[in-house]
Design an enzyme around this catalytic site. Structure first.
Site, PDB file in Angstrom:
ATOM      1  N   ALA A  33       0.805  -1.241   0.000  1.00 10.29           N
ATOM      2  CA  ALA A  33       0.000   0.000   0.000  1.00 10.29           C
ATOM      3  C   ALA A  33       0.826   1.274   0.000  1.00 10.29           C
ATOM      4  CB  ALA A  33      -0.943  -0.003   1.203  1.00 10.29           C
ATOM      5  N   ALA A  34       2.110   1.189   0.378  1.00  6.20           N
ATOM      6  CA  ALA A  34       2.907   2.421   0.451  1.00  6.20           C
ATOM      7  C   ALA A  34       3.670   2.682  -0.841  1.00  6.20           C
ATOM      8  CB  ALA A  34       3.876   2.341   1.629  1.00  6.20           C
ATOM      9  N   GLY A  35       3.478   1.843  -1.836  1.00  5.34           N
ATOM     10  CA  GLY A  35       4.226   1.971  -3.087  1.00  5.34           C
ATOM     11  C   GLY A  35       3.592   2.949  -4.057  1.00  5.34           C
ATOM     12  N   ASP A  58       2.200  -2.913   4.223  1.00  5.76           N
ATOM     13  CA  ASP A  58       3.425  -2.844   3.409  1.00  5.76           C
ATOM     14  C   ASP A  58       4.585  -3.227   4.315  1.00  5.76           C
ATOM     15  OD1 ASP A  58       5.740  -1.698   1.792  1.00  5.76           O
ATOM     16  OD2 ASP A  58       4.078  -0.998   0.555  1.00  5.76           O
ATOM     17  N   ILE A 140      -2.079  -7.456  -8.920  1.00  2.00           N
ATOM     18  CA  ILE A 140      -1.514  -6.442  -9.807  1.00  2.00           C
ATOM     19  C   ILE A 140      -0.023  -6.728 -10.050  1.00  2.00           C
ATOM     20  CG2 ILE A 140      -0.912  -3.979  -9.927  1.00  2.00           C
ATOM     21  CD1 ILE A 140      -3.544  -3.400  -8.409  1.00  2.00           C
ATOM     22  N   ASN A 142       3.486  -7.779 -11.084  1.00  2.55           N
ATOM     23  CA  ASN A 142       3.934  -8.421 -12.327  1.00  2.55           C
ATOM     24  C   ASN A 142       5.023  -9.454 -12.101  1.00  2.55           C
ATOM     25  OD1 ASN A 142       2.552  -7.455 -14.648  1.00  2.55           O
ATOM     26  ND2 ASN A 142       3.411  -5.420 -14.281  1.00  2.55           N
ATOM     27  N   ASP A 173      -4.876  -2.355 -19.257  1.00  2.00           N
ATOM     28  CA  ASP A 173      -4.854  -2.567 -20.711  1.00  2.00           C
ATOM     29  C   ASP A 173      -6.168  -2.098 -21.345  1.00  2.00           C
ATOM     30  OD1 ASP A 173      -2.354  -3.809 -20.381  1.00  2.00           O
ATOM     31  OD2 ASP A 173      -3.341  -5.690 -19.861  1.00  2.00           O
ATOM     32  N   ARG A 176      -6.178   1.749 -21.237  1.00  2.00           N
ATOM     33  CA  ARG A 176      -5.304   2.289 -22.296  1.00  2.00           C
ATOM     34  C   ARG A 176      -5.959   2.136 -23.666  1.00  2.00           C
ATOM     35  NH1 ARG A 176      -0.031  -0.385 -19.725  1.00  2.00           N
ATOM     36  NH2 ARG A 176       0.710   1.417 -18.563  1.00  2.00           N
ATOM     37  N   HIS A 200      -1.266 -10.255 -19.640  1.00  2.00           N
ATOM     38  CA  HIS A 200      -0.869  -8.872 -19.370  1.00  2.00           C
ATOM     39  C   HIS A 200       0.637  -8.696 -19.573  1.00  2.00           C
ATOM     40  CE1 HIS A 200      -0.502  -4.929 -17.652  1.00  2.00           C
ATOM     41  NE2 HIS A 200       0.362  -5.384 -16.760  1.00  2.00           N
TER      42      HIS A 200
HETATM   43  P1  NAI Z   1       6.748   0.265  -5.900  1.00  2.08           P
HETATM   44  O1  NAI Z   1       8.131  -0.251  -5.720  1.00  2.08           O
HETATM   45  O2  NAI Z   1       6.543   1.734  -5.957  1.00  2.08           O
HETATM   46  O3  NAI Z   1       5.828  -0.281  -4.719  1.00  2.08           O
HETATM   47  C1  NAI Z   1       5.816  -1.615  -4.342  1.00  2.08           C
HETATM   48  C2  NAI Z   1       5.532  -1.682  -2.859  1.00  2.08           C
HETATM   49  O4  NAI Z   1       5.495  -3.054  -2.487  1.00  2.08           O
HETATM   50  C3  NAI Z   1       6.623  -1.007  -2.000  1.00  2.08           C
HETATM   51  O5  NAI Z   1       6.037  -0.053  -1.141  1.00  2.08           O
HETATM   52  C4  NAI Z   1       7.241  -2.153  -1.229  1.00  2.08           C
HETATM   53  O6  NAI Z   1       7.687  -1.803   0.079  1.00  2.08           O
HETATM   54  C5  NAI Z   1       6.069  -3.142  -1.191  1.00  2.08           C
HETATM   55  N1  NAI Z   1       6.448  -4.518  -0.907  1.00  2.08           N
HETATM   56  C6  NAI Z   1       7.508  -5.226  -1.354  1.00  2.08           C
HETATM   57  N2  NAI Z   1       7.517  -6.459  -0.828  1.00  2.08           N
HETATM   58  C7  NAI Z   1       6.407  -6.552  -0.065  1.00  2.08           C
HETATM   59  C8  NAI Z   1       5.856  -7.580   0.747  1.00  2.08           C
HETATM   60  N3  NAI Z   1       6.426  -8.779   0.858  1.00  2.08           N
HETATM   61  N4  NAI Z   1       4.707  -7.322   1.404  1.00  2.08           N
HETATM   62  C9  NAI Z   1       4.098  -6.106   1.296  1.00  2.08           C
HETATM   63  N5  NAI Z   1       4.587  -5.094   0.564  1.00  2.08           N
HETATM   64  C10 NAI Z   1       5.730  -5.312  -0.110  1.00  2.08           C
HETATM   65  O7  NAI Z   1       6.135  -0.451  -7.190  1.00  2.08           O
HETATM   66  P2  NAI Z   1       4.794  -0.059  -8.004  1.00  2.08           P
HETATM   67  O8  NAI Z   1       5.130   0.912  -9.046  1.00  2.08           O
HETATM   68  O9  NAI Z   1       3.745   0.258  -7.022  1.00  2.08           O
HETATM   69  O10 NAI Z   1       4.488  -1.454  -8.742  1.00  2.08           O
HETATM   70  C11 NAI Z   1       4.111  -2.588  -8.004  1.00  2.08           C
HETATM   71  C12 NAI Z   1       3.910  -3.791  -8.918  1.00  2.08           C
HETATM   72  O11 NAI Z   1       2.809  -3.580  -9.809  1.00  2.08           O
HETATM   73  C13 NAI Z   1       5.104  -4.084  -9.823  1.00  2.08           C
HETATM   74  O12 NAI Z   1       5.325  -5.470  -9.860  1.00  2.08           O
HETATM   75  C14 NAI Z   1       4.646  -3.595 -11.185  1.00  2.08           C
HETATM   76  O13 NAI Z   1       5.305  -4.247 -12.245  1.00  2.08           O
HETATM   77  C15 NAI Z   1       3.189  -3.942 -11.132  1.00  2.08           C
HETATM   78  N6  NAI Z   1       2.340  -3.260 -12.114  1.00  2.08           N
HETATM   79  C16 NAI Z   1       1.261  -3.931 -12.620  1.00  2.08           C
HETATM   80  C17 NAI Z   1       0.433  -3.370 -13.539  1.00  2.08           C
HETATM   81  C18 NAI Z   1      -0.739  -4.133 -14.060  1.00  2.08           C
HETATM   82  O14 NAI Z   1      -1.357  -3.657 -15.025  1.00  2.08           O
HETATM   83  N7  NAI Z   1      -1.121  -5.256 -13.504  1.00  2.08           N
HETATM   84  C19 NAI Z   1       0.676  -2.007 -14.053  1.00  2.08           C
HETATM   85  C20 NAI Z   1       1.798  -1.355 -13.436  1.00  2.08           C
HETATM   86  C21 NAI Z   1       2.609  -1.973 -12.515  1.00  2.08           C
END
Ligand code: NAI
Length: 339
Positions: A33-35, A58, A140, A142, A173, A176, A200
């Site tokens: 949630a903090a990402g 998180d 979500i 990837n 998708d 977009r 995806h």
């Molecule tokens: P980010 O790095 O900004 O945030 C990820 C968060 O996950 C961080 O706050 C981190 O501390 C947390 N985290 C890591 N390990 C964890 C755990 N074991 N338990 C709980 N929290 C944990 O990354 P962002 O930009 O938020 O992307 C997150 C994911 O979403 C990536 O894998 C990205 O590829 C994917 N994504 C998927 C999309 C889709 O259409 N399904 C579109 C865009 C991104």
């Protein structure tokens, strides 16, 4: 006249709002949630009147994000949880959305994230299997084509797998496709609905433009460019962010939209259909166990998986290119858990 219609509309709204809040306690947990995605998505979920509680988890920073979001004056309660508090975060969650894990950097494919994100997703699946096994799960993180099978395999090992309750979120998708086609046609995207099937990532993303009024006459180079843009639209964001991440704000929007659709269906609204990546019979005979297509949602999750429908010759080719890649991604996820 004016005041009558306003009050009629108001009483309709109020009675609908009352009916759904009286019926349903909808606690949503966001893991990661903090990402970059987690924060804006949680804010949008806080604005959703159907969400009655928000549990923000998180490995770092969630209590701060929760304190901030909790001041927004909507009725849902918000709590933040740190790494050690997974059990409390998940207790009572009816819907869990998972954007935990690392995002792409320029030049990376989604599959390049596998080594890091597979174990994050596996461990979160173990926690959910223990603390909220009946919750709807929306993934979500990837590569979605592999993380959804990973989740399923963990749940099978734990004896709690229900294929109707597991969703890979492919809404970005769809968002977009609607926006990009709307741009070409100079039409408001809200009126442009494109079904996107497959998976995806890259060539596994298959927009069915021939099935839309606005898209069926897009031909030639313009068609090729549009399909490529929908398939690789994520790269535009990764490049523009130049190493600091991938789509977060548009994904936050898409994730909150999918959650809203699912909750409406859980609350008994009929006819809620969203493309999403689920365990699917559509291409099972070709060894592809999971596939995104239009899915009707209901109180128990997946109600009906719609067939792909009639497609153009070009789309037939796109599906042909999608299937072997998708199969490989799915098998990789399954093998990871079995190993
Ligand atoms: P980010 O790095 O900004 O945030 C990820 C968060 O996950 C961080 O706050 C981190 O501390 C947390 N985290 C890591 N390990 C964890 C755990 N074991 N338990 C709980 N929290 C944990 O990354 P962002 O930009 O938020 O992307 C997150 C994911 O979403 C990536 O894998 C990205 O590829 C994917 N994504 C998927 C999309 C889709 O259409 N399904 C579109 C865009 C991104």
């Amino acid at each position: 006249m004016f005041s009558r219609s306003v009050s009629a509309a108001r009483s309709g709204l109020l009675s609908r709002g009352f009916a759904s809040s009286a019926r349903a306690n909808r606690k949503v947990a966001v893991l990661g949630a903090a990402g970059g995605i987690g924060q804006p998505m949680s804010l949008l979920l806080k604005q959703d009147p159907l969400v009655t509680g928000l549990s923000l988890y998180d490995i770092r920073g969630a209590p701060g994000v929760a304190a901030d979001i909790s001041h927004v004056n909507t009725h849902s309660d918000v709590k933040g949880y740190e790494a050690a508090d997974a059990a409390s975060a998940l207790k009572g969650a009816e819907l869990v959305i998972i954007p935990a894990g690392v995002p792409r950097k320029p030049g990376m494919t989604r599959d390049d994230l596998f080594n890091t994100n597979a174990s994050i997703v596996r461990d979160l699946a173990v926690a959910c299997a223990e603390h909220c096994p009946k919750a709807m799960i929306c993934i979500i993180s990837n590569p979605v084509n592999s993380t959804v099978p990973i989740w399923a395999e963990v749940y099978k090992q734990k004896g709690v797998f229900d294929e109707k309750r597991l969703f890979g979120v492919t809404t970005l998708d769809v968002v977009r496709a609607s926006r990009f086609l709307g741009e070409i046609k100079n039409t408001d995207p809200k009126d442009v609905k494109v079904t996107v099937v497959g998976g995806h990532s890259g060539v596994t993303i298959v927009p069915l433009l021939s099935q839309t009024a606005q898209g069926k006459d897009v031909k030639g180079q313009q068609y090729k460019d549009l399909v490529k843009r929908i398939q690789f639209g994520g790269d535009e964001v990764v490049q523009a962010k130049a190493g600091t991440g991938s789509a977060t704000l548009s994904m936050g929007y898409a994730g909150a939209r999918f959650a809203n659709s699912l909750i409406r269906a859980m609350n008994g609204e009929s006819g809620v259909v969203e493309p999403t990546f689920v365990k699917s019979p559509l291409y099972k005979d070709q060894g592809v166990e999971y596939f995104a297509s239009n899915v009707e949602l209901g109180p128990e999750g997946v109600t009906k998986i719609h067939p792909v429908g009639s497609v153009s010759a070009e789309e037939e080719e796109l599906i042909k290119a999608c299937l072997p890649e998708l199969k490989k991604n799915i098998e990789k996820g399954k093998a990871f858990v079995k190993a």
